[in-house]
Design a protein around this motif. Structure first.
Motif, mmCIF file in Angstrom:
data_model
loop_
_atom_site.group_PDB
_atom_site.id
_atom_site.type_symbol
_atom_site.label_atom_id
_atom_site.label_comp_id
_atom_site.label_asym_id
_atom_site.label_seq_id
_atom_site.Cartn_x
_atom_site.Cartn_y
_atom_site.Cartn_z
ATOM 1 N N PRO A 168 22.840 -17.903 -2.780
ATOM 2 C CA PRO A 168 21.204 -17.521 -3.522
ATOM 3 C C PRO A 168 20.187 -16.360 -2.551
ATOM 4 N N LEU A 169 20.775 -15.085 -3.306
ATOM 5 C CA LEU A 169 19.237 -14.125 -2.282
ATOM 6 C C LEU A 169 17.782 -14.885 -2.144
ATOM 7 N N PRO A 170 17.061 -14.563 -1.267
ATOM 8 C CA PRO A 170 16.369 -14.826 -0.348
ATOM 9 C C PRO A 170 14.954 -15.232 -1.183
ATOM 10 N N GLN A 171 15.427 -14.040 -1.841
ATOM 11 C CA GLN A 171 13.782 -14.193 -2.373
ATOM 12 C C GLN A 171 13.405 -14.857 -3.994
ATOM 13 N N LEU A 172 15.005 -15.125 -4.477
ATOM 14 C CA LEU A 172 14.965 -16.688 -5.848
ATOM 15 C C LEU A 172 15.319 -18.236 -5.757
ATOM 16 N N LEU A 173 14.612 -17.947 -4.184
ATOM 17 C CA LEU A 173 15.220 -19.448 -3.591
ATOM 18 C C LEU A 173 13.945 -20.701 -3.554
ATOM 19 N N GLY A 174 12.572 -20.343 -4.243
ATOM 20 C CA GLY A 174 11.729 -20.634 -4.640
ATOM 21 C C GLY A 174 10.578 -21.016 -3.377
ATOM 22 N N GLU A 175 9.474 -22.160 -3.523
ATOM 23 C CA GLU A 175 8.767 -21.952 -1.912
ATOM 24 C C GLU A 175 9.292 -22.956 -1.106
ATOM 25 N N GLU A 176 10.331 -24.310 -1.350
ATOM 26 C CA GLU A 176 10.715 -25.238 -0.762
ATOM 27 C C GLU A 176 12.108 -23.706 0.275
ATOM 28 N N LYS A 177 12.713 -22.693 -0.389
ATOM 29 C CA LYS A 177 13.309 -22.235 -0.006
ATOM 30 C C LYS A 177 14.763 -22.909 0.570
ATOM 31 N N LYS A 178 15.636 -23.399 -0.458
ATOM 32 C CA LYS A 178 16.514 -24.668 -0.629
ATOM 33 C C LYS A 178 17.300 -24.191 -1.113
ATOM 34 N N SER A 179 18.610 -24.015 -0.904
ATOM 35 C CA SER A 179 19.266 -23.073 -1.642
ATOM 36 C C SER A 179 20.492 -24.373 -2.757
ATOM 37 N N ARG A 180 20.937 -24.558 -3.722
ATOM 38 C CA ARG A 180 21.347 -25.348 -4.860
ATOM 39 C C ARG A 180 22.398 -25.437 -4.245
ATOM 40 N N TYR A 181 23.231 -24.356 -3.498
ATOM 41 C CA TYR A 181 24.748 -23.335 -3.440
ATOM 42 C C TYR A 181 25.198 -23.830 -2.188
ATOM 43 N N ILE A 182 26.289 -24.645 -1.589
ATOM 44 C CA ILE A 182 26.719 -24.328 0.108
ATOM 45 C C ILE A 182 27.193 -22.264 -0.087
ATOM 46 N N GLU A 183 27.516 -21.923 1.051
ATOM 47 C CA GLU A 183 27.829 -20.346 0.747
ATOM 48 C C GLU A 183 29.592 -20.901 0.998
ATOM 49 N N LEU A 184 30.055 -19.725 0.003
ATOM 50 C CA LEU A 184 31.596 -19.532 0.150
ATOM 51 C C LEU A 184 31.647 -17.986 -0.715
ATOM 52 N N THR A 185 32.778 -17.364 0.488
ATOM 53 C CA THR A 185 33.205 -16.380 -0.015
ATOM 54 C C THR A 185 34.123 -15.735 -1.521
ATOM 55 N N TRP A 186 33.550 -15.169 -2.359
ATOM 56 C CA TRP A 186 34.000 -14.642 -3.554
ATOM 57 C C TRP A 186 35.950 -14.936 -3.567
ATOM 58 N N ALA A 187 36.425 -14.298 -2.136
ATOM 59 C CA ALA A 187 37.690 -15.550 -2.400
ATOM 60 C C ALA A 187 38.161 -16.622 -2.236
ATOM 61 N N ASP A 188 37.633 -17.219 -1.576
ATOM 62 C CA ASP A 188 37.140 -18.834 -1.494
ATOM 63 C C ASP A 188 37.415 -18.934 -3.238
ATOM 64 N N TYR A 189 36.405 -18.881 -3.622
ATOM 65 C CA TYR A 189 35.711 -19.398 -4.789
ATOM 66 C C TYR A 189 36.408 -18.900 -6.094
ATOM 67 N N LYS A 190 36.982 -17.342 -6.101
ATOM 68 C CA LYS A 190 37.701 -17.444 -6.626
ATOM 69 C C LYS A 190 39.244 -18.319 -7.049
ATOM 70 N N LYS A 191 39.905 -18.054 -5.095
ATOM 71 C CA LYS A 191 40.623 -18.677 -5.709
ATOM 72 C C LYS A 191 40.547 -20.092 -5.825
ATOM 73 N N ALA A 192 39.966 -21.055 -5.604
ATOM 74 C CA ALA A 192 39.471 -22.402 -6.745
ATOM 75 C C ALA A 192 39.533 -22.895 -8.099
ATOM 76 N N ALA A 193 39.114 -21.522 -8.198
ATOM 77 C CA ALA A 193 38.857 -21.111 -9.603
ATOM 78 C C ALA A 193 39.792 -20.660 -10.394
ATOM 79 N N TYR A 194 40.736 -19.963 -9.995
ATOM 80 C CA TYR A 194 42.069 -20.086 -10.391
ATOM 81 C C TYR A 194 43.546 -21.745 -10.403
#
Length: 332
Positions: free
Chosen positions: A289-315
Protein backbone atom coordinates in the motif's frame (compact mmCIF):
# COMPACT_ATOMS: atom_id res chain seq x y z
CA UNK A 1 -26.57 -26.24 -12.53
CA UNK A 2 -26.47 -27.88 -15.94
CA UNK A 3 -23.26 -28.49 -17.85
CA UNK A 4 -22.58 -28.67 -21.54
CA UNK A 5 -19.86 -31.14 -22.46
CA UNK A 6 -17.99 -30.57 -25.73
CA UNK A 7 -15.83 -32.56 -25.74
CA UNK A 8 -16.79 -34.68 -22.65
CA UNK A 9 -13.73 -33.62 -20.66
CA UNK A 10 -14.72 -29.94 -20.89
CA UNK A 11 -17.56 -29.02 -18.55
CA UNK A 12 -18.93 -25.56 -19.33
CA UNK A 13 -21.57 -24.21 -16.96
CA UNK A 14 -25.02 -23.18 -18.19
CA UNK A 15 -26.66 -20.37 -16.21
CA UNK A 16 -30.37 -19.61 -16.13
CA UNK A 17 -30.84 -15.89 -16.81
CA UNK A 18 -32.36 -14.14 -13.78
CA UNK A 19 -33.62 -11.04 -15.56
CA UNK A 20 -33.53 -11.45 -19.34
CA UNK A 21 -32.52 -8.26 -21.17
CA UNK A 22 -32.28 -6.30 -17.90
CA UNK A 23 -29.21 -4.08 -17.73
CA UNK A 24 -27.66 -2.43 -14.69
CA UNK A 25 -28.38 1.30 -14.85
CA UNK A 26 -25.83 2.26 -12.21
CA UNK A 27 -22.60 1.84 -14.20
CA UNK A 28 -20.51 4.99 -13.52
CA UNK A 29 -19.95 6.90 -16.77
CA UNK A 30 -16.96 9.25 -16.65
CA UNK A 31 -16.29 11.88 -19.29
CA UNK A 32 -12.52 12.27 -19.34
CA UNK A 33 -12.82 15.71 -20.93
CA UNK A 34 -14.68 17.30 -18.02
CA UNK A 35 -13.38 18.76 -14.73
CA UNK A 36 -13.94 16.54 -11.71
CA UNK A 37 -13.37 13.28 -13.57
CA UNK A 38 -10.59 12.45 -11.08
CA UNK A 39 -12.97 12.50 -8.12
CA UNK A 40 -15.60 10.55 -10.09
CA UNK A 41 -13.05 7.82 -10.87
CA UNK A 42 -12.16 7.49 -7.18
CA UNK A 43 -15.83 7.15 -6.20
CA UNK A 44 -16.37 4.52 -8.89
CA UNK A 45 -13.34 2.50 -7.77
CA UNK A 46 -14.47 2.61 -4.16
CA UNK A 47 -18.03 1.51 -4.91
CA UNK A 48 -17.64 -0.84 -7.89
CA UNK A 49 -14.01 -1.17 -8.96
CA UNK A 50 -15.43 -0.54 -12.41
CA UNK A 51 -16.51 2.33 -14.65
CA UNK A 52 -16.97 3.41 -18.25
CA UNK A 53 -15.02 6.24 -19.88
CA UNK A 54 -16.16 8.46 -22.72
CA UNK A 55 -14.25 11.16 -24.65
CA UNK A 56 -11.19 8.96 -24.25
CA UNK A 57 -9.37 10.14 -27.37
CA UNK A 58 -9.07 6.75 -29.06
CA UNK A 59 -10.55 6.91 -32.55
CA UNK A 60 -13.46 4.70 -33.53
CA UNK A 61 -11.59 3.85 -36.71
CA UNK A 62 -8.68 2.43 -34.73
CA UNK A 63 -11.01 0.31 -32.58
CA UNK A 64 -12.91 -0.95 -35.61
CA UNK A 65 -9.68 -1.72 -37.49
CA UNK A 66 -8.39 -4.13 -34.86
CA UNK A 67 -11.80 -5.70 -34.33
CA UNK A 68 -11.98 -6.40 -38.06
CA UNK A 69 -8.55 -8.08 -37.93
CA UNK A 70 -9.66 -10.18 -34.96
CA UNK A 71 -12.81 -11.26 -36.80
CA UNK A 72 -10.68 -12.29 -39.80
CA UNK A 73 -8.49 -14.43 -37.57
CA UNK A 74 -11.32 -16.11 -35.69
CA UNK A 75 -13.04 -16.83 -39.02
CA UNK A 76 -10.10 -18.95 -40.19
CA UNK A 77 -10.42 -22.76 -40.27
CA UNK A 78 -9.67 -24.32 -36.90
CA UNK A 79 -6.45 -25.96 -38.06
CA UNK A 80 -5.16 -22.55 -39.22
CA UNK A 81 -5.94 -20.90 -35.87
CA UNK A 82 -4.24 -23.70 -33.97
CA UNK A 83 -0.98 -22.86 -35.74
CA UNK A 84 -0.76 -19.97 -33.28
CA UNK A 85 -0.01 -22.64 -30.70
CA UNK A 86 -1.12 -22.91 -27.06
CA UNK A 87 -0.76 -19.68 -25.02
CA UNK A 88 2.60 -20.09 -23.29
CA UNK A 89 2.24 -17.26 -22.55
CA UNK A 90 1.29 -15.92 -26.01
CA UNK A 91 -0.79 -17.90 -28.46
CA UNK A 92 -4.21 -19.29 -29.31
CA UNK A 93 -6.57 -20.95 -26.87
CA UNK A 94 -9.92 -22.64 -27.34
CA UNK A 95 -12.29 -23.37 -24.43
CA UNK A 96 -9.49 -24.15 -21.99
CA UNK A 97 -8.64 -21.05 -19.91
CA UNK A 98 -5.29 -21.51 -18.24
CA UNK A 99 -3.75 -24.79 -17.02
CA UNK A 100 -5.89 -25.36 -13.92
CA UNK A 101 -9.12 -26.77 -15.30
CA UNK A 102 -11.12 -23.64 -16.10
CA UNK A 103 -13.12 -23.77 -19.32
CA UNK A 104 -15.52 -21.48 -21.16
CA UNK A 105 -17.34 -21.02 -24.44
CA UNK A 106 -14.52 -18.87 -25.79
CA UNK A 107 -11.55 -18.88 -28.10
CA UNK A 108 -8.83 -16.30 -27.78
CA UNK A 109 -5.48 -14.90 -28.79
CA UNK A 110 -3.17 -13.85 -25.96
CA UNK A 111 -0.14 -11.62 -26.41
CA UNK A 112 2.63 -10.89 -23.89
CA UNK A 113 3.72 -7.45 -25.05
CA UNK A 114 5.90 -5.91 -22.33
CA UNK A 115 7.75 -2.96 -23.89
CA UNK A 116 8.33 -4.72 -27.20
CA UNK A 117 6.73 -3.44 -30.39
CA UNK A 118 4.31 -5.94 -31.85
CA UNK A 119 6.65 -6.31 -34.82
CA UNK A 120 8.82 -8.45 -32.56
CA UNK A 121 5.93 -10.77 -31.71
CA UNK A 122 5.73 -13.75 -34.02
CA UNK A 123 2.65 -13.78 -36.23
CA UNK A 124 4.13 -16.51 -38.41
CA UNK A 125 0.92 -18.49 -38.05
CA UNK A 126 -0.80 -15.91 -40.28
CA UNK A 127 -0.30 -15.67 -44.00
CA UNK A 128 0.48 -12.36 -45.64
CA UNK A 129 -1.04 -9.85 -46.01
CA UNK A 130 -3.13 -10.73 -42.92
CA UNK A 131 -0.05 -10.84 -40.68
CA UNK A 132 1.09 -7.34 -41.70
CA UNK A 133 -2.33 -5.71 -41.33
CA UNK A 134 -2.94 -7.50 -38.01
CA UNK A 135 0.44 -6.42 -36.64
CA UNK A 136 -0.11 -2.81 -37.71
CA UNK A 137 -3.54 -2.68 -36.06
CA UNK A 138 -2.15 -4.22 -32.85
CA UNK A 139 0.70 -1.73 -32.65
CA UNK A 140 -1.56 1.28 -33.10
CA UNK A 141 -4.24 0.07 -30.75
CA UNK A 142 -1.95 -1.03 -27.93
CA UNK A 143 -0.01 2.25 -28.06
CA UNK A 144 -3.25 4.24 -27.76
CA UNK A 145 -4.68 2.04 -24.98
CA UNK A 146 -1.47 2.14 -22.96
CA UNK A 147 -1.60 5.94 -23.06
CA UNK A 148 -5.24 5.83 -22.00
CA UNK A 149 -4.33 3.58 -19.07
CA UNK A 150 -1.67 6.09 -17.99
CA UNK A 151 -4.16 8.97 -18.23
CA UNK A 152 -6.76 7.15 -16.12
CA UNK A 153 -4.17 6.13 -13.50
CA UNK A 154 -2.93 9.72 -13.26
CA UNK A 155 -6.48 10.92 -12.69
CA UNK A 156 -6.82 8.28 -9.96
CA UNK A 157 -3.66 9.55 -8.28
CA UNK A 158 -4.92 13.11 -8.52
CA UNK A 159 -8.30 12.16 -7.08
CA UNK A 160 -6.56 10.38 -4.19
CA UNK A 161 -4.58 13.51 -3.41
CA UNK A 162 -1.20 12.08 -4.41
CA UNK A 163 1.53 14.70 -4.86
CA UNK A 164 3.28 12.49 -7.41
CA UNK A 165 0.86 12.41 -10.35
CA UNK A 166 2.59 9.45 -12.05
CA UNK A 167 2.86 7.29 -8.93
CA UNK A 168 0.42 4.77 -10.46
CA UNK A 169 0.86 5.38 -14.17
CA UNK A 170 4.60 4.70 -14.10
CA UNK A 171 3.79 1.11 -13.13
CA UNK A 172 2.39 0.46 -16.61
CA UNK A 173 4.61 2.88 -18.55
CA UNK A 174 8.02 1.57 -17.45
CA UNK A 175 10.29 -0.18 -19.93
CA UNK A 176 9.87 -3.46 -18.06
CA UNK A 177 6.17 -3.16 -17.21
CA UNK A 178 4.37 -6.50 -17.54
CA UNK A 179 1.66 -5.94 -20.13
CA UNK A 180 -0.73 -8.44 -21.69
CA UNK A 181 -3.28 -8.10 -24.46
CA UNK A 182 -6.16 -10.46 -25.12
CA UNK A 183 -8.59 -10.90 -28.00
CA UNK A 184 -11.62 -12.99 -27.05
CA UNK A 185 -14.22 -14.48 -29.36
CA UNK A 186 -17.43 -15.97 -27.97
CA UNK A 187 -19.08 -17.93 -30.80
CA UNK A 188 -22.85 -18.38 -31.04
CA UNK A 189 -24.26 -21.54 -29.46
CA UNK A 190 -27.66 -22.20 -31.07
CA UNK A 191 -28.70 -24.91 -28.58
CA UNK A 192 -29.01 -22.21 -25.90
CA UNK A 193 -32.06 -20.72 -27.63
CA UNK A 194 -33.98 -23.92 -26.99
CA UNK A 195 -32.81 -24.13 -23.37
CA UNK A 196 -33.40 -20.41 -22.64
CA UNK A 197 -30.03 -20.35 -20.88
CA UNK A 198 -26.78 -18.46 -20.85
CA UNK A 199 -23.53 -20.32 -21.29
CA UNK A 200 -20.43 -19.37 -19.32
CA UNK A 201 -18.03 -17.73 -21.73
CA UNK A 202 -15.40 -16.66 -19.21
CA UNK A 203 -15.94 -17.61 -15.58
CA UNK A 204 -16.03 -15.21 -12.65
CA UNK A 205 -12.68 -13.78 -11.59
CA UNK A 206 -10.76 -10.66 -10.70
CA UNK A 207 -7.82 -9.40 -12.74
CA UNK A 208 -4.45 -9.66 -10.95
CA UNK A 209 -2.96 -6.55 -12.63
CA UNK A 210 -3.25 -2.86 -11.79
CA UNK A 211 -5.79 -1.97 -14.45
CA UNK A 212 -7.66 -3.59 -17.34
CA UNK A 213 -9.23 -1.75 -20.25
CA UNK A 214 -11.99 -3.54 -22.13
CA UNK A 215 -13.68 -2.81 -25.43
CA UNK A 216 -16.23 -5.12 -27.05
CA UNK A 217 -18.54 -5.12 -30.03
CA UNK A 218 -22.18 -4.21 -29.54
CA UNK A 219 -23.10 -7.53 -27.90
CA UNK A 220 -24.25 -8.20 -24.37
CA UNK A 221 -22.78 -10.72 -21.93
CA UNK A 222 -20.42 -8.77 -19.66
CA UNK A 223 -21.40 -8.88 -15.98
CA UNK A 224 -19.95 -7.52 -12.75
CA UNK A 225 -20.57 -8.47 -9.12
CA UNK A 226 -21.80 -5.79 -6.73
CA UNK A 227 -20.74 -5.51 -3.09
CA UNK A 228 -23.63 -7.74 -1.99
CA UNK A 229 -22.43 -10.48 -4.34
CA UNK A 230 -25.27 -10.07 -6.84
CA UNK A 231 -24.51 -10.16 -10.55
CA UNK A 232 -25.64 -7.41 -12.91
CA UNK A 233 -25.39 -7.12 -16.69
CA UNK A 234 -23.46 -4.19 -18.14
CA UNK A 235 -25.06 -2.54 -21.19
CA UNK A 236 -22.82 -2.98 -24.28
CA UNK A 237 -21.18 0.11 -25.72
CA UNK A 238 -18.76 -0.28 -28.61
CA UNK A 239 -17.68 3.38 -28.58
CA UNK A 240 -16.57 3.57 -24.94
CA UNK A 241 -14.07 1.70 -22.79
CA UNK A 242 -14.78 -0.20 -19.59
CA UNK A 243 -12.14 0.00 -16.86
CA UNK A 244 -11.55 -2.74 -14.28
CA UNK A 245 -9.58 -2.09 -11.11
CA UNK A 246 -7.31 -5.09 -10.50
CA UNK A 247 -5.98 -6.89 -7.43
CA UNK A 248 -2.73 -4.93 -7.47
CA UNK A 249 -4.62 -1.64 -7.39
CA UNK A 250 -6.65 -2.88 -4.42
CA UNK A 251 -3.40 -3.59 -2.56
CA UNK A 252 -1.83 -0.25 -3.53
CA UNK A 253 -4.85 1.59 -2.11
CA UNK A 254 -4.89 -0.63 1.01
CA UNK A 255 -8.34 -1.92 0.12
CA UNK A 256 -9.89 1.48 -0.56
CA UNK A 257 -10.45 0.50 -4.20
CA UNK A 258 -12.24 -2.74 -5.09
CA UNK A 259 -10.85 -5.30 -7.48
CA UNK A 260 -14.02 -5.98 -9.44
CA UNK A 261 -15.24 -9.55 -9.84
CA UNK A 262 -16.60 -10.06 -13.35
CA UNK A 263 -17.56 -12.70 -15.90
CA UNK A 264 -18.89 -13.15 -19.43
CA UNK A 265 -21.96 -15.16 -20.39
CA UNK A 266 -23.16 -15.90 -23.91
CA UNK A 267 -26.75 -15.95 -25.10
CA UNK A 268 -26.09 -18.23 -28.03
CA UNK A 269 -27.47 -16.03 -30.80
CA UNK A 270 -24.74 -13.48 -31.50
CA UNK A 271 -20.97 -13.61 -31.75
CA UNK A 272 -19.12 -11.46 -29.23
CA UNK A 273 -15.60 -10.09 -29.71
CA UNK A 274 -13.72 -8.28 -26.95
CA UNK A 275 -10.28 -6.70 -26.68
CA UNK A 276 -8.63 -6.34 -23.27
CA UNK A 277 -5.44 -4.58 -22.25
CA UNK A 278 -3.93 -5.69 -18.93
CA UNK A 279 -1.50 -3.25 -17.32
CA UNK A 280 0.84 -4.85 -14.80
CA UNK A 281 3.92 -3.50 -13.01
CA UNK A 282 7.52 -4.63 -13.55
CA UNK A 283 8.15 -8.16 -12.20
CA UNK A 284 10.49 -7.03 -9.39
CA UNK A 285 8.19 -4.23 -8.21
CA UNK A 286 7.20 -4.72 -4.56
CA UNK A 287 3.45 -4.34 -4.26
CA UNK A 288 2.50 -2.71 -0.99
CA UNK A 289 0.00 0.00 0.00
CA UNK A 290 1.02 3.56 -0.74
CA UNK A 291 2.12 5.23 2.54
CA UNK A 292 -0.31 8.11 2.00
CA UNK A 293 -3.23 5.65 2.02
CA UNK A 294 -2.46 3.73 5.20
CA UNK A 295 -4.75 5.86 7.34
CA UNK A 296 -4.17 7.26 10.78
CA UNK A 297 -3.08 3.93 12.27
CA UNK A 298 -0.55 3.39 9.46
CA UNK A 299 -1.53 -0.27 9.18
CA UNK A 300 -1.26 -2.22 5.97
CA UNK A 301 -3.90 -4.86 5.27
CA UNK A 302 -1.49 -6.80 3.07
CA UNK A 303 1.92 -8.38 3.30
CA UNK A 304 4.57 -7.14 0.87
CA UNK A 305 4.99 -9.10 -2.34
CA UNK A 306 6.60 -8.63 -5.69
CA UNK A 307 4.45 -8.62 -8.78
CA UNK A 308 6.31 -11.71 -10.02
CA UNK A 309 5.43 -13.59 -6.82
CA UNK A 310 1.80 -12.56 -6.92
CA UNK A 311 1.43 -13.33 -10.63
CA UNK A 312 2.97 -16.77 -10.11
CA UNK A 313 0.52 -17.53 -7.30
CA UNK A 314 -2.42 -16.12 -9.24
CA UNK A 315 -1.73 -18.23 -12.30
CA UNK A 316 -1.60 -21.38 -10.18
CA UNK A 317 -5.13 -20.76 -8.91
CA UNK A 318 -8.59 -21.27 -10.41
CA UNK A 319 -10.39 -18.31 -11.92
CA UNK A 320 -12.95 -17.96 -9.14
CA UNK A 321 -10.44 -18.21 -6.27
CA UNK A 322 -9.93 -15.27 -3.94
CA UNK A 323 -6.26 -14.85 -4.78
CA UNK A 324 -5.68 -11.83 -2.56
CA UNK A 325 -6.59 -13.88 0.51
CA UNK A 326 -3.10 -15.38 0.30
CA UNK A 327 -1.61 -12.01 1.08
CA UNK A 328 -4.08 -10.47 3.50
CA UNK A 329 -2.85 -9.81 7.01
CA UNK A 330 -4.86 -11.05 9.96
CA UNK A 331 -5.71 -7.70 11.54
CA UNK A 332 -6.01 -7.53 15.30
Amino acid sequence: MVVLANPPTEQISIIKPQKPHAYFSGVPVIDLSTPGSDAAIVRACEEFGFFKVTNHGVSKELMAKLEAEAVKFFSLPQFEKEKAGPPNPSGYGNKRIGPNGDVGWVEYLLFEINSKPMSSVSLAFLREPLASSFRSALNEYISAIRNLAAEVLELMAQGLGMKQRDILSKLVMSQDSDLMFRLNHYPPCPVLKELNCNLTGFGEHTDPQVISILRSNNSNGFQIALKDGGWVSVPPDQDSFFINAGDTLQVLTNGRFRSVRHRVVTNGSKSRVSMIFFGGPPPNKIITPLPQLLGEEKKSRYIELTWADYKKAAYKSRLADNRLALFEKHMT
